[in-house]
Design a protein around this motif. Structure first.
Motif, PDB file in Angstrom:
ATOM      1  N   ASN A 179       0.868 -32.323  67.266  1.00 47.07           N
ATOM      2  CA  ASN A 179       0.133 -32.892  66.140  1.00 47.07           C
ATOM      3  C   ASN A 179       1.079 -33.142  64.967  1.00 47.07           C
ATOM      4  OD1 ASN A 179      -1.762 -33.667  64.294  1.00 47.07           O
ATOM      5  ND2 ASN A 179      -2.745 -31.677  64.122  1.00 47.07           N
ATOM      6  N   THR A 226      -7.939 -29.863  67.563  1.00 52.16           N
ATOM      7  CA  THR A 226      -6.574 -29.449  67.241  1.00 52.16           C
ATOM      8  C   THR A 226      -6.541 -27.932  67.329  1.00 52.16           C
ATOM      9  OG1 THR A 226      -7.026 -29.340  64.875  1.00 52.16           O
ATOM     10  CG2 THR A 226      -6.109 -31.405  65.716  1.00 52.16           C
ATOM     11  N   ASP A 283       0.416 -34.082  62.057  1.00 51.15           N
ATOM     12  CA  ASP A 283      -0.153 -33.660  60.784  1.00 51.15           C
ATOM     13  C   ASP A 283      -0.197 -32.144  60.624  1.00 51.15           C
ATOM     14  OD1 ASP A 283      -0.591 -36.287  59.882  1.00 51.15           O
ATOM     15  OD2 ASP A 283      -2.396 -36.421  61.092  1.00 51.15           O
ATOM     16  N   SER A 284       0.372 -31.436  61.567  1.00 50.67           N
ATOM     17  CA  SER A 284       0.376 -29.972  61.521  1.00 50.67           C
ATOM     18  C   SER A 284       1.369 -29.462  60.479  1.00 50.67           C
ATOM     19  CB  SER A 284       0.778 -29.424  62.892  1.00 50.67           C
ATOM     20  OG  SER A 284       1.026 -28.044  62.808  1.00 50.67           O
ATOM     21  N   ARG A 334       0.171 -38.829  65.458  1.00 50.81           N
ATOM     22  CA  ARG A 334      -0.942 -38.572  64.548  1.00 50.81           C
ATOM     23  C   ARG A 334      -2.257 -38.776  65.306  1.00 50.81           C
ATOM     24  NH1 ARG A 334       2.421 -38.217  60.939  1.00 50.81           N
ATOM     25  NH2 ARG A 334       2.524 -38.488  58.745  1.00 50.81           N
ATOM     26  N   ARG A 339       9.713 -31.667  60.502  1.00 47.62           N
ATOM     27  CA  ARG A 339       9.949 -33.102  60.281  1.00 47.62           C
ATOM     28  C   ARG A 339      11.409 -33.417  59.988  1.00 47.62           C
ATOM     29  NH1 ARG A 339       5.063 -31.726  58.480  1.00 47.62           N
ATOM     30  NH2 ARG A 339       3.295 -33.031  59.025  1.00 47.62           N
ATOM     31  N   GLU A 361      -5.340 -39.420  64.353  1.00 47.40           N
ATOM     32  CA  GLU A 361      -6.150 -40.588  63.973  1.00 47.40           C
ATOM     33  C   GLU A 361      -5.573 -41.885  64.522  1.00 47.40           C
ATOM     34  OE1 GLU A 361      -9.195 -40.652  62.641  1.00 47.40           O
ATOM     35  OE2 GLU A 361      -9.087 -38.474  62.803  1.00 47.40           O
TER      36      GLU A 361
END
Length: 104
Positions: free
Chosen positions: A17, A57, A19-20, A37, A25, A39
């Motif tokens: 994920n 998630t 967005d975790s 992502r 990064r 979405e």
């Protein structure tokens, strides 16, 4: 999936994920998969004509329990998760998403 599944056929996707909070990064390791992502993937599936029925998630070590709740063999799932733990730890990707759906 759109091309290969029969109408009503089920699919499951699981990915790290992006967005975790756990995602590293700043890694320069080109051999590591870049997380996606949730979405973005959901929109791509719907745009391809597939129905998204559930999204979850969770931390990767919780995946075995989720799959066992769905009727899969927990011992086998635990073995899979144990083998994946070093990869997730190395990638700094402790959270994954899972999307379940079907071809309409």
């Amino acid at each position: 999936m759109q091309r290969c599944l029969k109408p009503g056929g089920l699919f499951r996707i699981q990915e790290p994920n992006a967005d975790s909070l756990f995602v590293d990064r700043d890694t320069d390791d080109a051999t590591m998969e870049r997380p996606l992502r949730l979405e973005t993937v959901k929109h791509q599936l719907v745009d391809a004509g597939l129905a998204v029925e559930a999204c979850h998630t969770f931390l990767h070590f919780g995946m075995a329990g989720r799959l066992a709740e769905a009727g899969l063999n927990k011992a086998a799932m635990d073995a899979v998760i144990d083998s994946l733990n070093p990869l997730f730890d190395r990638a700094g990707q402790g959270e994954i998403f899972m999307i379940v759906g079907r071809k309409m």
